[in-house]
Write an enzyme that holds these catalytic residues in place. Sequence first.
Site, short mmCIF file in Angstrom:
data_model
loop_
_atom_site.label_atom_id
_atom_site.label_comp_id
_atom_site.label_asym_id
_atom_site.label_seq_id
_atom_site.Cartn_x
_atom_site.Cartn_y
_atom_site.Cartn_z
N GLN A 1 0.91 -1.20 0.12
CA GLN A 1 -0.08 0.04 0.06
C GLN A 1 0.91 1.24 0.18
O GLN A 1 1.68 1.50 0.89
CB GLN A 1 -1.02 0.17 1.23
N TYR B 1 -6.10 10.79 4.32
CA TYR B 1 -4.76 10.88 4.04
C TYR B 1 -4.61 11.68 2.45
O TYR B 1 -5.65 12.17 2.16
CB TYR B 1 -4.21 9.49 3.87
N ARG C 1 -8.64 -5.54 11.67
CA ARG C 1 -8.41 -6.04 13.22
C ARG C 1 -8.53 -7.67 13.58
O ARG C 1 -7.73 -8.12 14.52
CB ARG C 1 -9.21 -5.36 14.07
#
Length: 373
Positions: A100, A169, A319
């Site tokens: 990424q 972002y 998660r």
Amino acid sequence: MSKLFETTKLKGLTLKNRFVRSATAEGMATEDGEATPRLINLMAELAEGGVGLIITGHAYVAKRGQASPAQLGIYDDKLIPGLRAMVDAVHERDGTIVAQLAHSGMLAIPKLINTAPLAPSEIEGLVDVPLQEMTIEDIKETIEAFGKAAARAREAGFDGIQIHAAHSYLLSQFLSPAFNHRGDVYGGGIENRARMPVEVVQGIRERVGQDYPVLIKQNSRDFLEGGLELEDSLQASVMLKEAGVDAIEVSGGTFASGDLMPIRRGIATEGDEAYFKAEARAFKERVNLPIILVGGIRSFAVAERLVNDQCADYISMSRPFIREPGLINRWHSGDLQKATCLSDSKCLRPALAGKGIYCVVEKRLQDQARSTG
Ligand SMILES: Cc1cc2nc3c(=O)[nH]c(=O)nc-3n(C[C@H](O)[C@H](O)[C@H](O)COP(=O)(O)O)c2cc1C
């Protein structure tokens, strides 16, 4: 056999199932952003755990885009050997891994970058540090940084790249009218706000060629007053597809979206799961690309329904894999109990502090077992 365990092809890349480990900043790199043995071991563990595609934590493409200490970097050729060791560890275990690529823009940490964070616009009061509005030259340099980072990823052996254009972002800041107040060709309507991400895709394509998998993670909506809305996001994704994107991971929310942030807490019932499901369906209908859905997916049955009902082609989780890196092998073996992740997001603290990611609940249980055993 469940569709979730079908082998599929994503832009020529063979994936052994439809599960994706969503990008998760691990906080395990060196101060310079180099991959460490600890980070490589984590990737190896994920590959052994059976997930079809691993997406690395966001790797900063330029030093000025660093978001947290011990974040993985991809801004310099000196980082390639560490990245290659990471890729090799995954490939040796029959895994697939995509890097990424990210720039955190206004969310960069001044203490780490030693200067003011770059932003589409100099908006006051959003973050508690002064921002620097990007000049056209800054924009061009950043586009080039993404292109060079993609070339490094390819050289290191990654199976593809994912552009981080979500979660407020930098590229998500450009897409969002809440953060982008520019009066030039990079601001205004969605054609202009999408220009920077589109040029990033074009710049990457020029460097990696047409056959290399280029994915993007995009906000469906910002869930923020005056922020990016679904219709604009869908229009942007059509433009991004035309520029050369091969798959979209649908997410949403920003650091300022309160309870509707990208990483939501308290997912207790199946109804709480897949909190961007409605948005994913809209992407499936509008954009003719594979859709990866992330956000609160915890149950095998929910994952299966999402794919069967054509809300998504791939199921992405973050998660749950922190607590259970072997979750997919567990499900594949027939134990379909939902992921044990409590969605309390306590894992964020060590990750963002650069201490290395772990499940706080699981660690406490293990410590207790050790002290009583
Ligand atoms: C510790 C932590 C780090 C994260 N780092 C990233 C990241 O580097 N890039 C990204 O796109 N999303 C990141 N996310 C967001 C996840 O990829 C995902 O979108 C979000 O957690 C919702 O999925 P989940 O409910 O399965 O955790 C992070 C999430 C957590 C908990």
